[in-house]
Design an enzyme around this catalytic site. Structure first.
Site, mmCIF file in Angstrom:
data_model
loop_
_atom_site.group_PDB
_atom_site.id
_atom_site.type_symbol
_atom_site.label_atom_id
_atom_site.label_comp_id
_atom_site.label_asym_id
_atom_site.label_seq_id
_atom_site.Cartn_x
_atom_site.Cartn_y
_atom_site.Cartn_z
ATOM 1 N N LYS A 79 43.055 44.104 46.764
ATOM 2 C CA LYS A 79 42.479 43.332 45.654
ATOM 3 C C LYS A 79 43.556 42.429 45.049
ATOM 4 C CE LYS A 79 39.682 44.148 41.465
ATOM 5 N NZ LYS A 79 39.111 45.204 40.580
ATOM 6 N N SER A 154 34.048 44.771 39.853
ATOM 7 C CA SER A 154 34.797 43.564 40.097
ATOM 8 C C SER A 154 35.496 43.513 41.457
ATOM 9 C CB SER A 154 35.865 43.405 39.007
ATOM 10 O OG SER A 154 36.836 44.425 39.095
ATOM 11 N N SER A 178 34.447 49.386 38.745
ATOM 12 C CA SER A 178 34.789 48.255 39.616
ATOM 13 C C SER A 178 35.127 48.606 41.057
ATOM 14 C CB SER A 178 35.952 47.464 39.020
ATOM 15 O OG SER A 178 35.492 46.621 37.999
#
Lengths: 496, 97
Positions: A79, A154, A178
């Protein structure tokens, strides 16, 4: 047989046995990324040259008979809010465009030591604020099961990358769901470890009392493998506590006889899609067949979780994000009369709308005259939420819920109404508030072929039990092995 | 809780955020509806409940107060990320008139 059908555990075994090289694996996955990326848009940046270099280093160690780590040659997507030295790190925000990380996050350092190969930085909602990955300054990621739909967020890029098998593993971060919510919506496993299990050093902070780094994978065994590498204490993060890290792989093998699963009645509500409710109940029947018992429990303060979260997380964010001011790194506004204006303009231009909204909300909640009514009040209700779980775990070993009340929604569907978007995290937030480990595992598909997730919550530092439940479930149901058509199609070069 | 444009401007100033007129208008309604939703916490009696700032049963963690050079990378690399630097310094507008 293609590399894409192999798990990380199988890949590392075969590389060690010299059935194929790390370079062949890296090349195959980079080719898959090239092929699928135009449809999925999971990555902010792909590290083609660096990945091949890392893979070659693994091969050369093996050729010399030197020891290699537990993830030797395994491609992993990261990420884009985790610092990888020498690579850009953007948080999918214009304010950090152009920033080059000057050090490795602890999780990254550990992955390097384990021989993992970083294939790229994945897209996210800007600063990890969102549930759909639509809040990225660089464009939305698509759900591999249906490109008209969002992948969740997310950590949507990481979830989509593993779902489309553009990497067998990925790292994400989870502040209110997330990791788990996108894992559910993309049909992969996603684990938020206990608060304090994994060092947050080098993770760009959103809400420091809630954030945790965790793995995405396509099997419990792979999840265990990755968690084992990144878990443990760290001198760089005093909240990464000194608790022994269990041998997760060995723990998987213990059976489920006598395991007590609690179903909180507040999480089985009318607002959940019928297909999801049905799939979750089916999964629980399967687990009962494997020796677990199921009983209803109550977590009475559940209805307050979202409100508590939307005070605490924005408050912590408004403080954490004050460091982005156009002075030491990141975007600086071109014209400003004085230092104050430089801060205001740089931040006004650099942050996207959702980040600004949350900074505003948090600043309001912390401002003079409102602190007690909002922030202090929320911290007290947080205590009650945590106590609900403490009591529940006196009666059960694991708590099971749906991960998300609905399957992946259409792009743009919830953008206009922040509160509707926030409600998609309704089942995942309590886990962060209470600091518990939470795992989402695939447990079905809707009639429209969209993945459904089962969420398992555990006692603090008991990730092993969650992974064990997931592992046994996978032997009885093969949902984790289902791939979206875009990933399963034969048009690819990644053949073993 | 009614949120006015003046409230939005006040909070934006505290947060060091330059907002356009259009943004000010766009943030007013969502802030109000989120704060209204959050008001449900007032139903909970917390008179005798201690706050939780984080979940770990720990207070302070101490270490020797020693400098760790290059903990966050080299000075050269760090300064490369600066929008404006001069020698070993980050450069900003004059702070004191």
């Amino acid at each position: 047989m293609t590399f894409a059908h192999l798990t990380a555990t199988e890949i590392v075994k075969k590389i060690r046995a010299k059935e194929f090289t790390a370079k062949a694996v890296a090349t195959a996955y980079l080719d898959r990324i090239k092929l699928l990326e135009p449809k999925i848009k999971a990555f902010n940046e792909v590290f083609n040259a660096q990945a091949l270099k890392q893979a070659e280093a693994v091969d050369s160690r093996l050729a010399k008979g030197e020891a290699v780590g537990p993830l030797a040659g395994v491609p992993i997507a990261i990420k884009d809010n985790l610092m990888i030295r020498g690579e850009h790190c953007t948080c999918s925000s214009k304010i950090l465009q152009g920033l080059t990380a000057t050090y490795d996050a602890t999780a990254i350092k550990k992955l390097r030591g384990a021989g993992a190969v970083f294939v790229g930085h994945t897209n996210l909602d800007e600063f990890a604020m969102g549930s759909s990955t639509e809040n990225s300054a660089f464009g939305a990621t698509r759900n591999p099961w249906d490109p008209e739909r969002i992948p969740g967020g997310s950590s949507g890029g990481s979830a989509a990358a593993v779902a489309a098998r553009m990497a067998p593993l990925a790292l994400g971060s989870d502040t209110g769901g997330s990791i788990r919510q996108p894992a559910a919506l993309c049909g992969v496993l996603g684990l938020k470890p206990t608060y304090g299990r994994v060092s947050r050093f080098g993770l760009i902070a959103f809400a420091s009392s809630l954030d945790q780094i965790g793995p995405f994978a396509a099997s419990a065994e792979d999840c265990a493998l990755l968690l084992h590498v990144i878990a443990g204490s760290d001198g760089q993060d005093s909240t990464a506590v000194d608790q022994p890290v269990p041998d997760y792989a060995a723990e998987l093998k213990k059976d489920l006889n006598g395991l007590r699963i609690g179903l909180p009645k507040e999480y089985f509500i009318a607002g959940t899609d019928k297909e999801i409710d049905k799939a979750v109940r089916e999964a629980l029947k399967t687990l009962q067949g494997l020796g677990a018992t199921v009983k209803e429990i109550s977590l009475p303060h559940t209805e307050y979780c979202l409100a508590v979260y939307y005070i605490l997380a924005p408050s912590e964010a408004s403080s954490n994000l004050s460091r982005f001011d156009g002075v030491r790194y990141g975007h600086r506004a071109a014209q400003s009369a004085n230092l104050l204006e430089l801060y205001e303009k740089s931040r006004g231009e650099g942050f996207g709308p959702e980040v600004k909204r949350r900074i505003m909300l948090g600043t309001y909640a912390l401002s003079s005259g409102y602190y007690d009514a909002y922030y202090a009040k929320a911290q007290k209700v947080r205590t009650l939420i945590k106590q609900d779980f403490d009591k529940a775990f006196e009666q059960v070993d694991v708590i099971a819920t749906p991960t998300s009340p609905s399957a992946a929604f259409k792009m743009g569907e919830k953008v206009a109404d922040p509160l509707q978007m926030y409600l998609s995290d309704i089942f995942t937030i309590s886990c962060n508030l209470a600091g518990l480990p939470g795992l989402s595992i695939p447990c079905g598909l809707t009639a429209g072929h969209l993945p459904i997730g089962l969420q398992l919550l555990g006692k603090p530092f008991d990730e092993a039990t969650l992974l064990r439940v997931a592992h046994h479930y996978e032997q009885a149901a093969d949902w984790n092995r289902r791939m979206p058509p875009v990933a399963a199609s034969g048009k690819e070069s990644a053949r073993a | 809780m009614k949120i006015t444009k003046k409230d939005v401007e006040h909070v934006a100033r505290l947060a060091r955020l330059a907002l356009s007129e259009d943004e000010k208008a766009r943030y007013t309604a969502p802030l109000e509806s989120i704060l209204e939703y959050i008001d449900k916490l007032n139903k909970v009696d917390t008179a005798h409940v201690p706050p939780t700032s984080h979940v770990l049963p720990m207070s302070n963690v101490w270490r020797e107060d020693q400098a760790e050079p290059n903990r966050l990378g080299s000075q050269t690399d760090i300064l490369k990320n600066a929008p404006e630097a001069e020698g070993p310094f980050f450069k900003v507008k004059k702070v004191i008139e």
